[in-house]
Motif scaffolding. Structure first.
Motif, PDB file in Angstrom:
ATOM      1  N   UNK A 133      41.036  36.263  29.474  1.00  0.00           N
ATOM      2  CA  UNK A 133      41.840  36.939  29.198  1.00  0.00           C
ATOM      3  C   UNK A 133      42.163  38.531  30.596  1.00  0.00           C
ATOM      4  N   UNK A 134      43.245  38.325  31.424  1.00  0.00           N
ATOM      5  CA  UNK A 134      42.955  39.136  32.457  1.00  0.00           C
ATOM      6  C   UNK A 134      43.562  40.952  31.556  1.00  0.00           C
ATOM      7  N   UNK A 135      43.280  41.845  31.900  1.00  0.00           N
ATOM      8  CA  UNK A 135      44.122  43.019  31.033  1.00  0.00           C
ATOM      9  C   UNK A 135      44.161  43.966  32.798  1.00  0.00           C
ATOM     10  N   UNK A 136      43.934  45.410  32.108  1.00  0.00           N
ATOM     11  CA  UNK A 136      43.645  46.295  32.992  1.00  0.00           C
ATOM     12  C   UNK A 136      42.294  46.657  33.338  1.00  0.00           C
ATOM     13  N   UNK A 137      41.614  46.442  32.073  1.00  0.00           N
ATOM     14  CA  UNK A 137      39.819  46.896  32.296  1.00  0.00           C
ATOM     15  C   UNK A 137      39.387  45.729  33.139  1.00  0.00           C
ATOM     16  N   UNK A 138      39.620  44.195  33.537  1.00  0.00           N
ATOM     17  CA  UNK A 138      38.904  43.488  34.748  1.00  0.00           C
ATOM     18  C   UNK A 138      39.869  42.827  36.007  1.00  0.00           C
ATOM     19  N   UNK A 139      40.626  43.664  35.690  1.00  0.00           N
ATOM     20  CA  UNK A 139      41.851  42.666  36.840  1.00  0.00           C
ATOM     21  C   UNK A 139      41.733  42.994  38.580  1.00  0.00           C
ATOM     22  N   UNK A 140      41.109  44.531  38.563  1.00  0.00           N
ATOM     23  CA  UNK A 140      40.371  43.970  39.915  1.00  0.00           C
ATOM     24  C   UNK A 140      39.107  43.321  39.720  1.00  0.00           C
ATOM     25  N   UNK A 141      38.435  43.203  39.354  1.00  0.00           N
ATOM     26  CA  UNK A 141      37.028  42.169  39.267  1.00  0.00           C
ATOM     27  C   UNK A 141      37.507  40.765  39.390  1.00  0.00           C
ATOM     28  N   UNK A 142      38.568  40.810  38.553  1.00  0.00           N
ATOM     29  CA  UNK A 142      39.406  39.046  38.561  1.00  0.00           C
ATOM     30  C   UNK A 142      39.797  38.976  40.126  1.00  0.00           C
ATOM     31  N   UNK A 143      40.679  39.720  40.483  1.00  0.00           N
ATOM     32  CA  UNK A 143      40.825  39.590  41.793  1.00  0.00           C
ATOM     33  C   UNK A 143      40.187  39.452  43.296  1.00  0.00           C
ATOM     34  N   UNK A 144      38.677  40.539  42.639  1.00  0.00           N
ATOM     35  CA  UNK A 144      38.496  40.225  43.864  1.00  0.00           C
ATOM     36  C   UNK A 144      37.907  38.801  43.748  1.00  0.00           C
ATOM     37  N   UNK A 145      37.839  38.553  42.518  1.00  0.00           N
ATOM     38  CA  UNK A 145      36.583  36.710  42.428  1.00  0.00           C
ATOM     39  C   UNK A 145      37.579  35.430  43.081  1.00  0.00           C
ATOM     40  N   UNK A 146      39.000  36.311  42.302  1.00  0.00           N
ATOM     41  CA  UNK A 146      39.675  34.502  42.943  1.00  0.00           C
ATOM     42  C   UNK A 146      40.083  34.977  45.012  1.00  0.00           C
ATOM     43  N   UNK A 147      39.883  36.069  45.374  1.00  0.00           N
ATOM     44  CA  UNK A 147      39.926  35.262  46.881  1.00  0.00           C
ATOM     45  C   UNK A 147      38.691  35.958  47.201  1.00  0.00           C
ATOM     46  N   UNK A 148      37.806  35.750  45.916  1.00  0.00           N
ATOM     47  CA  UNK A 148      35.912  34.856  47.005  1.00  0.00           C
ATOM     48  C   UNK A 148      36.056  33.403  46.685  1.00  0.00           C
ATOM     49  N   UNK A 149      36.765  32.727  45.690  1.00  0.00           N
ATOM     50  CA  UNK A 149      36.950  31.623  45.556  1.00  0.00           C
ATOM     51  C   UNK A 149      37.784  30.454  46.333  1.00  0.00           C
ATOM     52  N   UNK A 150      38.731  31.762  46.949  1.00  0.00           N
ATOM     53  CA  UNK A 150      39.546  31.094  48.080  1.00  0.00           C
ATOM     54  C   UNK A 150      39.109  31.529  49.407  1.00  0.00           C
ATOM     55  N   UNK A 151      38.165  31.826  49.249  1.00  0.00           N
ATOM     56  CA  UNK A 151      37.593  32.362  51.157  1.00  0.00           C
ATOM     57  C   UNK A 151      35.804  32.738  50.502  1.00  0.00           C
ATOM     58  N   UNK A 152      35.016  31.166  50.231  1.00  0.00           N
ATOM     59  CA  UNK A 152      33.630  31.318  49.500  1.00  0.00           C
ATOM     60  C   UNK A 152      33.200  31.976  51.611  1.00  0.00           C
ATOM     61  N   UNK A 153      32.230  32.515  51.172  1.00  0.00           N
ATOM     62  CA  UNK A 153      31.726  33.205  52.070  1.00  0.00           C
ATOM     63  C   UNK A 153      31.824  33.995  53.062  1.00  0.00           C
ATOM     64  N   UNK A 154      33.550  34.106  52.814  1.00  0.00           N
ATOM     65  CA  UNK A 154      33.574  35.551  54.530  1.00  0.00           C
ATOM     66  C   UNK A 154      34.551  35.756  53.799  1.00  0.00           C
ATOM     67  N   UNK A 155      35.401  36.465  53.070  1.00  0.00           N
ATOM     68  CA  UNK A 155      35.444  37.995  51.833  1.00  0.00           C
ATOM     69  C   UNK A 155      35.157  38.729  52.212  1.00  0.00           C
ATOM     70  N   UNK A 156      34.595  38.544  50.718  1.00  0.00           N
ATOM     71  CA  UNK A 156      34.356  39.669  49.869  1.00  0.00           C
ATOM     72  C   UNK A 156      32.641  39.098  49.793  1.00  0.00           C
ATOM     73  N   UNK A 157      30.901  39.347  50.233  1.00  0.00           N
ATOM     74  CA  UNK A 157      30.082  39.152  50.086  1.00  0.00           C
ATOM     75  C   UNK A 157      29.403  39.850  50.416  1.00  0.00           C
TER      76      UNK A 157
END
Ligand code: ADP
Ligand code: MG
Length: 461
Positions: A133-157
Motif C-alpha cells: 500500500x502506497x501512502x504519504x509515509x512511503x510514497x517517495x521511497x516507492x517512487x524512487x524504487x520504481x525509477x530504479x526498476x525502470x533504469x536499473x543501475x543508471x538512475x539512483x545508485x
C-alpha cells in the motif's frame, strides 16, 4: 537420521518447555519437510497460516536451537503452510491459508515448492507491489524504487531506504527485486541478502580461505539488495569487504539497493568513506503510516485474505495500533483467527486484549544464550570464546558487554552471570556491569553498539 525422527526429537524437547494446550494447538500437526537445504535452512510445515505465524513468532528460537543441537550446520528455519500436513477435524471445514495467506481453497493447493524462497536470489515471492500500500509515509521511497526498476543501475545508485522497524523496508526491497526479475525476464541477476548473512559469509570465507569464491558470488550480480545495513557498521573486516564489493559493482553500473533502520549519517560506527558512498546516491525514508494509511493497509489485507472483518473493527485497530505495519498485521491476523477459526465475536474488550498480546510478544522468550550469541556475532567471535576462560584481549570487551546485557535485559544474578561467562567470580560480573554502565554515558560509539545489539536481541525473527 530421518527428518521424521529428527522432528520427533525436537518436538519431544519443546513439549517439555511449553504448556500442553499450546503444544497441542500449534505444534501437534507440524512436520519437518526438509532437514537442511544447501543454504542451511530447515523447512517446517504447519497446517495453516495462523499456526505458521504463531509458531514463527513464539517458538522459532526454541525450534532453531533444538534443531541445531541435532545438526549444527542448520542455520535457519523457514515455515510454510502445507496442504499435506494433517489438519485437525475442527478446522477442516475452513479453507486453509496459502503462503500469501489467502483463504481460498484454490490457492491452498499450491505445492510447497512454489511457496519457497528462491535460493538463487533469496527473494520471497510473497513480497510484491500488488500487496504494497502506497501512502504519504512511503510514497517517495516507492517512487524512487520504481525509477530504479525502470533504469536499473543508471538512475539512483545506490538507493538507500531507511525507516524504523516494521515499516515495510524489506517488503519494498524484495518487491523491487521481484519486479526487476519480471521486467527483465530473468536476464538480470538479482541477489537479496541481509547484512547479517553477508557478515556470516565474509567471516566464513576468511576463516576457510575462500574469499575468492565469495567475491565472485557478490560481484557477479546485476542488482545487489542489502537489507538492514546498520548491522555492518563497526566490523572492520566485513565493512572493508563490503566497501570493495560496493565499489566493484558501482563502477560497472550495477544497481545497489540498501535498507537501514536509520540514515547513513546516524550510523556512527560506519566508516566515513562508506557513508559518503551512500550519501552520493539517493536517500529516501519511510516514516510511520498515518491513520488513513493504516486503515488502507488493514482494508487491503482484509480483502486479500477474504476475511470480511467488520469495517468498525478495522477503524478501531487503525486508531489504536500506531507504531508500525508489522503490529497492525499481527493484530489483524489475531482478530481473524478468533473470528474465522474460533467463531468468536470480537468486541472492543477483545481487541484491547489482542493489541496487548501482540505488542508484548517482542520482548518475550529471550534466553541468556541468545544474548551471548548476539554479542558474539556482533564482535565476530564465537560464543564459546565468551563462555570459556579465555583471556584473549579481543574477547574482553564483548564479554563485559555480555555480562552487562545479561543483567540489564534478563536481570540475572551476578553469581549466575559470572558462572555463565567463564566461571568467573560474581565480583567480576559486578565490575563489568558498573564499568559498562559508566562508559555508555561517556562513549557514544559504545552506546551505539550496545543499542544495535539490544535491537537485535529484541528483534522477533
Ligand atoms: P521492515 O523491513 O521495515 O522492518 P517489513 O517489510 O518486514 O518491515 O514489514 C513488516 C510487515 O508489514 C510485512 O509483513 C509487510 O508485508 C507489511 N507491510 C509493511 N509496509 C506495508 C505496506 N505499505 N503495505 C502493505 N504491507 C506492508
Ligand atoms: Mg526488514
Amino acid at each position: 537420521m530421518e527428518p521424521k525422527n529428527i522432528w520427533q526429537t525436537v518436538l519431544g524437547e519443546i513439549e517439555l518447555q511449553i504448556s500442553r494446550p499450546n503444544f497441542l494447538t500449534w505444534l501437534k500437526h507440524s512436520e519437518l519437510v526438509e532437514q537442511n537445504t544447501k543454504e542451511g535452512v530447515a523447512l517446517v510445515s504447519l497446517p495453516n497460516n495462523f499456526a505458521k505465524e504463531w509458531v514463527k513468532t513464539r517458538y522459532h528460537k526454541l525450534i532453531l536451537s533444538s534443531l541445531r543441537t541435532i545438526d549444527s550446520s542448520i542455520k535457519n528455519v523457514d515455515y510454510v503452510v502445507s496442504t499435506r500436513t494433517a489438519v485437525p477435524p475442527s478446522v477442516k471445514t475452513v479453507p486453509r491459508a496459502s503462503a500469501q495467506g489467502a483463504l481460498t481453497e484454490e490457492k491452498s493447493q499450491l505445492p510447497i515448492t512454489e511457496l519457497r524462497i528462491d535460493p538463487k536470489t533469496n527473494l520471497n515471492p510473497r513480497y510484491t507491489f500488488a500487496s504494497f500500500v502506497v501512502g504519504s509515509s512511503n510514497e517517495l521511497a516507492y517512487a524512487a524504487t520504481q525509477a530504479v526498476i525502470k533504469h536499473v543501475g543508471k538512475k539512483y545508485n545506490p538507493l538507500f531506504v531507511y525507516g524504523g522497524v516494521g515499516l515495510g523496508k524489506t517488503h519494498l526491497l524484495q518487491a523491487a527485486g521481484n519486479a526487476i526479475i519480471e521486467e527483465y525476464k530473468g536476464a538480470t541477476n538479482v541477489l537479496y541478502i541481509t547484512s547479517e548473512k553477508f557478515i556470516n559469509d565474509v567471516v566464513w570465507a576468511i576463516r576457510n580461505k575462500r574469499t575468492d569464491d565469495m567475491k565472485k558470488k557478490y560481484r557477479d550480480v546485476d542488482v545487489l539488495i542489502i537489507d538492514d545495513i546498520q548491522f555492518i557498521g563497526g566490523k572492520t573486516s566485513t565493512e572493508l569487504e563490503f566497501f570493495y564489493t560496493f565499489n566493484a559493482l558501482h563502477e560497472t553500473n550495477k544497481q545497489i539497493i540498501i535498507s537501514s533502520d536509520r540514515a547513513p549519517a546516524a550510523i556512527p560506527t560506519l566508516e566515513d568513506r562508506l557513508r559518503s558512498r551512500f550519501e552520493a546516491g539517493m536517500i529516501v525514508d519511510i516514516s510511520n503510516p498515518d491513520f488513513e494509511m493504516r486503515l488502507a493497509i488493514l482494508k487491503s489485507k482484509n480483502q486479500d485474505q477474504g476475511w470480511n472483518i467488520d469495517e468498525k473493527i478495522l477503524h478501531t485497530i487503525a486508531s489504536k495500533v500506531q507504531r508500525n505495519v508489522r503490529e497492525l498485521e499481527g493484530v489483524l491476523n489475531k482478530v481473524a483467527f478468533y473470528q474465522q477459526y474460533k467463531q468468536e465475536t470480537v468486541d472492543a474488550k477483545k481487541i484491547e486484549e489482542i493489541i496487548g498480546e501482540v505488542v508484548q510478544v517482542a520482548s518475550k522468550n529471550i534466553t541468556a544464550n541468545e544474548v551471548i550469541k548476539t554479542v558474539a556475532d556482533f564482535y565476530e567471535v564465537s560464543p564459546s570464546d565468551l563462555t570459556d576462560r579465555s583471556r584473549k584481549q579481543e574477547v574482553v570487551e564483548p564479554r563485559q558487554i555480555a555480562m552487562y546485557l545479561l543483567r540489564d535485559i534478563l536481570k540475572l544474578s551476578y553469581p549466575h552471570i559470572g558462572e555463565k561467562l567463564g566461571k568467573r567470580d560474581h565480583t567480576t560480573a559486578i565490575h563489568a556491569y558498573e564499568k559498562i554502565t559508566k562508559e555508555i554515558s561517556q562513549n557514544p560509539s559504545l552506546n551505539q553498539k550496545i543499542n544495535l545489539i539490544k535491537e537485535r536481541v529484541y528483534k522477533t525473527v
